[in-house]
Design a protein around this motif. Sequence first.
Motif, mmCIF file in Angstrom:
data_model
loop_
_atom_site.group_PDB
_atom_site.id
_atom_site.type_symbol
_atom_site.label_atom_id
_atom_site.label_comp_id
_atom_site.label_asym_id
_atom_site.label_seq_id
_atom_site.Cartn_x
_atom_site.Cartn_y
_atom_site.Cartn_z
ATOM 1 N N GLY A 6 0.827 -1.207 0.000
ATOM 2 C CA GLY A 6 0.000 0.000 0.000
ATOM 3 C C GLY A 6 0.862 1.258 0.000
ATOM 4 N N ARG A 7 1.918 1.245 0.814
ATOM 5 C CA ARG A 7 2.834 2.390 0.888
ATOM 6 C C ARG A 7 3.519 2.614 -0.454
ATOM 7 N N ARG A 8 3.922 1.491 -1.038
ATOM 8 C CA ARG A 8 4.592 1.556 -2.331
ATOM 9 C C ARG A 8 3.681 2.207 -3.385
ATOM 10 N N ILE A 9 2.401 1.809 -3.382
ATOM 11 C CA ILE A 9 1.455 2.384 -4.332
ATOM 12 C C ILE A 9 1.283 3.879 -4.037
ATOM 13 N N HIS A 10 1.256 4.205 -2.742
ATOM 14 C CA HIS A 10 1.110 5.609 -2.344
ATOM 15 C C HIS A 10 2.221 6.463 -2.965
ATOM 16 N N THR A 11 3.453 5.939 -2.925
ATOM 17 C CA THR A 11 4.583 6.661 -3.529
ATOM 18 C C THR A 11 4.327 6.893 -5.019
ATOM 19 N N SER A 12 3.863 5.832 -5.706
ATOM 20 C CA SER A 12 3.597 5.983 -7.143
ATOM 21 C C SER A 12 2.472 6.970 -7.394
ATOM 22 N N VAL A 13 1.451 6.925 -6.537
ATOM 23 C CA VAL A 13 0.330 7.866 -6.683
ATOM 24 C C VAL A 13 0.851 9.297 -6.583
ATOM 25 N N GLY A 14 1.747 9.519 -5.627
ATOM 26 C CA GLY A 14 2.310 10.843 -5.401
ATOM 27 C C GLY A 14 3.038 11.391 -6.621
ATOM 28 N N ARG A 15 3.590 10.461 -7.405
ATOM 29 C CA ARG A 15 4.324 10.895 -8.602
ATOM 30 C C ARG A 15 3.417 11.019 -9.818
ATOM 31 N N SER A 16 2.183 10.534 -9.685
ATOM 32 C CA SER A 16 1.300 10.486 -10.853
ATOM 33 C C SER A 16 0.369 11.696 -10.900
ATOM 34 N N ARG A 17 -0.389 11.755 -11.983
ATOM 35 C CA ARG A 17 -1.340 12.874 -12.083
ATOM 36 C C ARG A 17 -2.610 12.586 -11.278
ATOM 37 N N PHE A 18 -2.644 11.460 -10.568
ATOM 38 C CA PHE A 18 -3.843 11.116 -9.789
ATOM 39 C C PHE A 18 -3.681 11.444 -8.306
ATOM 40 N N ARG A 19 -2.591 12.175 -7.962
ATOM 41 C CA ARG A 19 -2.331 12.382 -6.532
ATOM 42 C C ARG A 19 -3.426 13.194 -5.849
ATOM 43 N N HIS A 20 -4.218 13.928 -6.637
ATOM 44 C CA HIS A 20 -5.317 14.677 -6.030
ATOM 45 C C HIS A 20 -6.674 14.089 -6.353
ATOM 46 N N SER A 21 -6.686 12.912 -6.992
ATOM 47 C CA SER A 21 -7.966 12.301 -7.340
ATOM 48 C C SER A 21 -8.709 11.872 -6.080
ATOM 49 N N THR A 22 -9.937 12.310 -5.963
ATOM 50 C CA THR A 22 -10.726 11.992 -4.767
ATOM 51 C C THR A 22 -10.856 10.477 -4.573
ATOM 52 N N GLN A 23 -11.159 9.784 -5.660
ATOM 53 C CA GLN A 23 -11.368 8.335 -5.548
ATOM 54 C C GLN A 23 -10.102 7.607 -5.127
ATOM 55 N N VAL A 24 -8.977 8.009 -5.743
ATOM 56 C CA VAL A 24 -7.716 7.348 -5.394
ATOM 57 C C VAL A 24 -7.362 7.632 -3.933
ATOM 58 N N CYS A 25 -7.546 8.878 -3.498
ATOM 59 C CA CYS A 25 -7.250 9.220 -2.103
ATOM 60 C C CYS A 25 -8.181 8.476 -1.148
ATOM 61 N N ASN A 26 -9.433 8.304 -1.541
ATOM 62 C CA ASN A 26 -10.357 7.522 -0.710
ATOM 63 C C ASN A 26 -9.813 6.108 -0.506
#
Length: 489
Positions: free
Chosen positions: A222-242
């Motif tokens: 989960g942490r690993r995915i979080h890092t990738s999310v942070g680098r992606s254009r989805f870091r502010h996506s409501t659904q992804v953050c949920n």
Amino acid sequence: MQRNSVFADNFAYPFLVKACSLFKQVQMIHTHVEKFGFLNDIFVPNALIDSYCKCGLGGVDVARKLFYTMSERDVVSWNSMISGLVKSGELGEARRLFDEMPERNTWSWNTVLDGYAKAGEMSAAFELFGKMHERNVISWSTMVLGYSKSGDMDMARMMFDKMPVKNLVPWTIMISGYAEKGFAKEAFTLYDQMERSGLKLDSGAFISILAASSESGLLGLGRRIHTSVGRSRFRHSTQVCNALVDMYAKCGSLDKAMKVFDGMVERDVVSWNSILQGLAMHGHGERALELFSRMRCEGFTPNGVTFIGVLCACTHGGLVDDGRHYFSIMGKDYGIVPQVKHYGCMIDLLGRGGHLTEAFKLVQDLPMEPNAIILGTLLGACRKRNNVELTEKVIDQLIKLDPSNANNYSILSNIYATAGHWSNFTKVRLQMKSASTQKLPGASSIELDDGVHEFTVADRSHPQSSRIYKMMDRLGHHLKQVGYVPRAY
DNA sequence: TTAGGGTTAG
């Protein structure tokens, strides 16, 4: 002036129908197009079949009627009808239509294949897959998902490895499958491979893998995915953050869940529900209720799921009166009709709080048939109070609902043993044997760097077993010193 | 116009 010119023409209707999600809306357009003779254009009834099937609530039946009255059908009409039947679980009829089709395309095959895979009928799926003349990424992905969901990760992997072309979807299915089943190492390795292959994850892929990680508590992944999310254009996506909030909460990292929640640019009701549930789950009843009022202050309308979190918070915080209050306002103030799950929460709340009679009365007055969860919750409360008479009543109903569940017999025999009713105890034990039920051992698991380790009662399979038990003894000793008294059963 | 992965729920 033509009155119907303000509506639409035969080109616009399929789009209009597609935008409808409610049965009544689809029906309205149906009546309208029928009146103006647009049903002769095959695009229109095709779109109607699809929409009727998607709005549920007997929509399939209306779609079926329409399908059979059509003077002419093309492959899309057949595919839409078969897809609707598959989605409403009428797999047999779907297959019959598929066999009757004058011509099939890859879509037709994939639809039925998906039906078998979703139903867990993998041997039927495999047979159909083998007969296909042309397979595309979707056909292969369907097989990978089917095997993964049925727990056969080896077959899923074999299919995955054999795929001639892969896109994001099969990678996501495979990684999520490993994660969901707790295969941390495999999930990690495959995730690395995917990143190295240059594929960019979309929000669906992030959400899917995060959900799978939270299912089995793979905080590392989960942490690993979080890092990738942070680098992606989805870091502010409501659904992804949920999904991130939920993952951290379920993996026990409440601080991180809170941090992600606080940092969100835009929240929706799911965001609030996720963090609320997280707080409640970890015993922070008061904090969860504070959050609930903050949610309302910020103008969010709670839904049925919110109240499950709220009631759960009351249960774990021992706040019986608050629970009663929230249960009453959910209908009064928000028009939410309590579902079985809400009643389950209430029964748990009352039972744990010692209000056994009230809990019992609630079950009796239930507007629906009590299910195994409701009765199981009530049973938990009876056990806590050592109430033999009420336990017998509940177990009796439970065994009727689910005769193969060994836990029920086991609890009843324990209750008899505690109360010293030895003849009854023997009787239940004999019943257990004749019903050939065997209690499945409860298992706990823990994630370390190299994967998830599972252990059961009296488990000696671990190579460091003796060290583990020594530590357990020390802990047990320590617990007794601080005054812990274990329950008798 | 038809098909595949995906968030909250005792």
